[in-house]
Design an enzyme around this catalytic site. Sequence first.
Site, PDB file in Angstrom:
ATOM      1  N   HIS A  31       0.131  44.206  91.064  1.00 47.13           N
ATOM      2  CA  HIS A  31       1.387  42.688  92.199  1.00 47.13           C
ATOM      3  C   HIS A  31       0.852  41.950  91.222  1.00 47.13           C
ATOM      4  O   HIS A  31      -0.642  41.237  91.262  1.00 47.13           O
ATOM      5  CB  HIS A  31       0.740  42.907  93.417  1.00 47.13           C
TER       6      HIS A  31
ATOM      7  N   ARG B  80       6.421  37.338 107.998  1.00 52.99           N
ATOM      8  CA  ARG B  80       4.954  37.811 108.724  1.00 52.99           C
ATOM      9  C   ARG B  80       5.188  36.229 109.980  1.00 52.99           C
ATOM     10  O   ARG B  80       5.280  35.970 109.492  1.00 52.99           O
ATOM     11  CB  ARG B  80       4.199  37.084 107.289  1.00 52.99           C
TER      12      ARG B  80
ATOM     13  N   HIS C 129       5.914  44.326  90.178  1.00 52.81           N
ATOM     14  CA  HIS C 129       4.836  45.113  90.413  1.00 52.81           C
ATOM     15  C   HIS C 129       5.149  45.337  89.089  1.00 52.81           C
ATOM     16  O   HIS C 129       6.345  45.631  88.618  1.00 52.81           O
ATOM     17  CB  HIS C 129       5.378  46.318  91.225  1.00 52.81           C
TER      18      HIS C 129
ATOM     19  N   LYS D 128      -8.525  40.604  91.253  1.00 59.18           N
ATOM     20  CA  LYS D 128      -7.387  39.352  91.289  1.00 59.18           C
ATOM     21  C   LYS D 128      -7.609  38.053  90.320  1.00 59.18           C
ATOM     22  O   LYS D 128      -8.643  37.854  90.309  1.00 59.18           O
ATOM     23  CB  LYS D 128      -5.855  40.006  92.524  1.00 59.18           C
TER      24      LYS D 128
ATOM     25  N   CYS E 147       5.924  45.136  98.948  1.00 61.81           N
ATOM     26  CA  CYS E 147       5.408  46.616  97.351  1.00 61.81           C
ATOM     27  C   CYS E 147       6.452  47.355  98.196  1.00 61.81           C
ATOM     28  O   CYS E 147       6.075  48.850  96.790  1.00 61.81           O
ATOM     29  CB  CYS E 147       3.939  47.065  96.928  1.00 61.81           C
TER      30      CYS E 147
ATOM     31  N   ASP F 232       8.622  38.690  93.289  1.00 57.77           N
ATOM     32  CA  ASP F 232       7.720  39.331  93.506  1.00 57.77           C
ATOM     33  C   ASP F 232       7.229  39.841  92.006  1.00 57.77           C
ATOM     34  O   ASP F 232       8.540  39.833  91.718  1.00 57.77           O
ATOM     35  CB  ASP F 232       7.678  39.960  94.556  1.00 57.77           C
TER      36      ASP F 232
ATOM     37  N   GLN G 150       9.495  35.605  98.570  1.00 54.97           N
ATOM     38  CA  GLN G 150       8.727  35.973  97.842  1.00 54.97           C
ATOM     39  C   GLN G 150       8.700  36.198  96.006  1.00 54.97           C
ATOM     40  O   GLN G 150      10.174  36.488  95.933  1.00 54.97           O
ATOM     41  CB  GLN G 150       7.865  37.018  97.613  1.00 54.97           C
TER      42      GLN G 150
HETATM   43 ZN   LIG Z   1       2.886  44.476  95.561  1.00 53.24          ZN
END
Ligand SMILES: [Zn+2]
Length: 642
Positions: free
Chosen positions: A508, A360, A382, A462, A331, A380, A378
């Site tokens: 996200h 991580r 946005h 979420k 992000c 991902d 990921q």
């Molecule tokens: Zn994010």
Amino acid sequence: MAKVTLPDSGILTITEGASLKQVAEQIGAGLAKAAIAAKINGELVDLSVPVTGDISVKIITGKDSEGLEIIRHSCAHVMAEAICTIWPAAKLVYGPTVEDGFYYDIDLDEPIRPVDFPRIEEKMREIVAADKPFIRQEMSRAEALAKLAGDKYKIDNINRTDSNTISFYSHGDGFEDLCRGPHVPSTGRVGSFKIMSVAGAYWHGDPTQKMLQRVYGTAWPSQKELDEYLMRLEEAKKRDHRVLGKQLDLFSFNEAGPGFAFIHPKGMIIWNEIVEYWRDVHNRFGYKEIKTPIILNEQLWHRSGHWDNYKENMYFTNFDGAIYAVKPMNCPGGCLVYKTRQHSYRELPMRIAELGLVHRHEASGVMHGLFRVRQFTQDDAHIYCTPVQIESEVIGVIDLTFEIYRTFGFEDFHIELSTKPEKHIGSDEVWDVSTTALKRALERKGINYKINEGDGAFYGPKIDFHIRDCLKRSWQLGTIQLDFSMPHRFDMVYTDEDNTEKPPVMIHRAVLGSFERFIGILIEHYGGGMPLWLSPEQARVLTISEKTKDYAKIIFDKLKEARIRSVCDLSDEKINVKIAKAYSEKLPFMLVVGPKEAQSSTVNVRIRGEKENKTIKIDDFLKIARGKISSKEINLALEIDG
Ligand SMILES: [Zn+2]
Ligand SMILES: [Zn+2]
């Protein structure tokens, strides 16, 4: 008389003081027989509880998830009694339910070993056969503390509740345990059970405390359900992606990087097919793709809040006298891309995707093949939008998510919505607007969902997507998270219609979550036999003898030309050996060619998972296989049309 409202809004009149068991009997003999507990005004209670005043009642059976938990927890009591009978020195600590079963933490110096399980189960069967009632006894906190004097574990349990009334449950002959309940009416109702394993566990997970023995068991309403569960476990063992990953040469791990996967050539074929498909779908749904750096300086992570909230899980590096962090999330990098220029309301919504490599740090104890790794990619994205666009954007994400899951052969999913937690940022009004938008999006799609009240992130509500695999295991994959924090932290704005600058709403979202983990799930779901379009090797040509080598080469060339990933096995092995080898590699198609096939321009096709083989024209095979690959069909059956 008391009025009892039932779940179907029906009303029952019953004598004041009658038990819930009698309520169940009045509804029907079948329900009374199946009943194990009840809910009064939404709260779970024992069936023996008397009815006082007008209330709403739901009778709970083993078919309800709450009922199953009560069966399992009651079974934990029965196991505890059995263990205390065999080992009178055993001290009981804590016995909750877990997914598919329960455990009880026991303080006992003598080790409980798997060879002891039959003995414990035998004792449990005796307790079950005696069908003794579970009897609840209530007392004040002071009385309970006095009663338990000297038992540090149970006193600790009391100190951890804030209730002033403390309850105990006994089942005859002196066995009693501190417990909130509720329980099944009697020990004969704990279903079919099995003790599964034993492991060491520190009291409250604290390594400075004594190591306890955690005995795990499982319980199901019927023997049939227990047998099915045990079969699923056996099947899961056979499908273990760590074993199959090695056997099929897809990936490996090395002590040079614990928790970091090495993806092999065949694994990379699966990976790249997923990426190609992922790009195609995202393109269709109006996403643009970016790539942001893996290492970014310390200041950025202060700004994003990760330094304060996530530092323990981050990797750091040092150069030119400055600290840099390896990104745990994509992000902040995405925000920097947004900020490279000004944005107008006309550009919104902006959907920006990134296949981001994140690191991580996980404790070494929790790592598990591809399911839990320290480095993963990921899928991902946005979305930056205005508040009124939230609902339609969320609908778009839901559509895209379902399309992707279905393509991979997952049809069984469930959705959870998590709402405002106690600790949160942003005004109540913003939370209301966005939570309502999420709910409306789900309702407009006609989706049943579960609400996890107060379980949202501190920065926004979420939606989580869970899928169920063929062994009925549930996996959380995708997520949609609204974020009221990040746009402020990064001073992100767009110019609105009225010429003022406003922060965009940031969403996200991820669909597969982690590529590594998703591939692990696919391997287990399909037992290593990947769908045709993902298979590293889609077809193998097998010659019966020397004589058909030339014909085999022609077939192989045609397969290559049709972009069907294939190998030609011209070895001198016997055909049965070649077939067995290909079978163990879980190939979708084996094309056996002998003189007969060479003469008729055909191939004899063996299809993974099918007993019958089929002789068809090579051109027909190419056409059908090509069609299945491009439509990502899961079914391999070769139907010849025309
Ligand atoms: Zn994010
Ligand atoms: Zn209990």
